[in-house]
Write a protein that holds these residues in place. Structure first.
Motif: not given
Length: 299
Positions: A220, A156, A217
């Motif tokens: 994202a 992430r 995601d």
């Protein structure tokens, strides 16, 4: 297709050198019923010959206060562990040497998640590790949950800053480990993040594919937000490294010698610890770190 949970569990529960398992049991014994799991990690996991190396363990406990009381350790150690986790201690068994860090189950879960304030735990546990002892099935499951969160946290953070698509399917992993190495005071050479990935490329490819399926995601986070997070992680990580080093001078007998050994091994330096530095390890460490930063031995 394998799920992230099944991939991480299969990796973490593989058999390991019996001496490592026996070592882990001796380390965890003083903590009694508060001990939950022992995780073996680090460069020694990639070595067939363990003699002469320093093994790395995380001892996961249910509660700091109860754990240190069970181990007959000073009460201030529990408070220090909670304030700046983890505490680090030396250990020896069967001609092997190790250092082990103590972390609560709650702190383990937090330190592997996006709520972590620094990279020190999720950067290590995003790599292959082994659960070499657990108190019961629930403790094992909790440890695996944290180990599943760590690579998701790394990707992430890395995906938004990895740049355009690369022919290398492991590009995002390399980017992530390069950034995490830069977010701590580390003595390793600049090619170390690549070596981490190159040691187990199939593992990272499979885990990356599973995360991409299960976390749609993943990238994202806007690039500017990701850059700001990395800047904050880097600044906090450098400060925490010094704070943990200072704390280790009280919990880790011979810690200043270990620090010198670690830096010499990874940075190719020839640091020699003087008698006064062993007598006053905190003062020595506070003088040593700026010198190493200036020389480029640690970054």
């Amino acid at each position: 297709m394998d799920s992230l949970q099944s991939l991480i569990a299969a990796e973490a529960l593989q058999p390991i050198d019996p001496r490592v398992t026996a070592f882990a049991k001796t380390i965890v014994a003083p903590f009694g019923d508060t001990a939950r799991a022992v995780i073996f990690y680090g460069s020694c996991l990639r070595e067939a010959q363990l003699d002469g190396l320093m093994l790395d363990f995380y001892v996961i406990v249910s509660d700091y206060g109860a754990a240190y009381r069970a181990a007959n350790k000073a009460g201030w150690m529990a408070r220090a562990n909670a304030l700046i986790p983890p505490n680090v201690f030396p250990a020896a068994h069967d001609n092997l040497a190790a250092k082990y860090a103590v972390l609560s189950e709650a702190d383990l879960a937090r330190a592997c998640s996006m709520q972590a304030g620094d990279v020190s735990v999720w950067a290590r546990f995003a790599q292959p590790v082994r659960i070499v002892w657990s108190a019961d099935a629930d403790a094992e499951a909790r440890a695996i949950d944290a180990l599943c969160a760590a690579p998701v946290t790394l990707l992430r953070h890395a995906a938004p800053v990895a740049g355009s698509a690369s022919a290398d399917p492991l590009h995002v992993w390399r980017t992530g480990f390069t950034r995490t190495y830069g977010a701590e005071l580390r003595a390793e050479r600049g090619d170390r993040p690549d070596k981490v990935v190159d040691f187990a490329p199939d593992h990272y490819a499979a885990v990356g594919e599973a995360i991409a399926r299960e976390v749609p995601d993943l990238a994202a986070m806007p690039r500017d937000e990701a850059d700001a997070r990395w800047a904050k992680l880097r600044a906090r990580g450098k400060r925490l490294t010094v704070a943990r080093l200072a704390k280790a001078s009280f919990t880790f007998a011979g810690g200043i010698d270990y620090l010198a050994w670690k830096i010499n091994r990874h940075a190719g330096t020839q640091i020699e610890i003087q008698p006064w530095q062993r007598k006053w390890p905190l003062v020595a460490a506070l003088f040593l770190v700026p010198r190493l930063l200036k020389s480029g031995a640690v970054k």
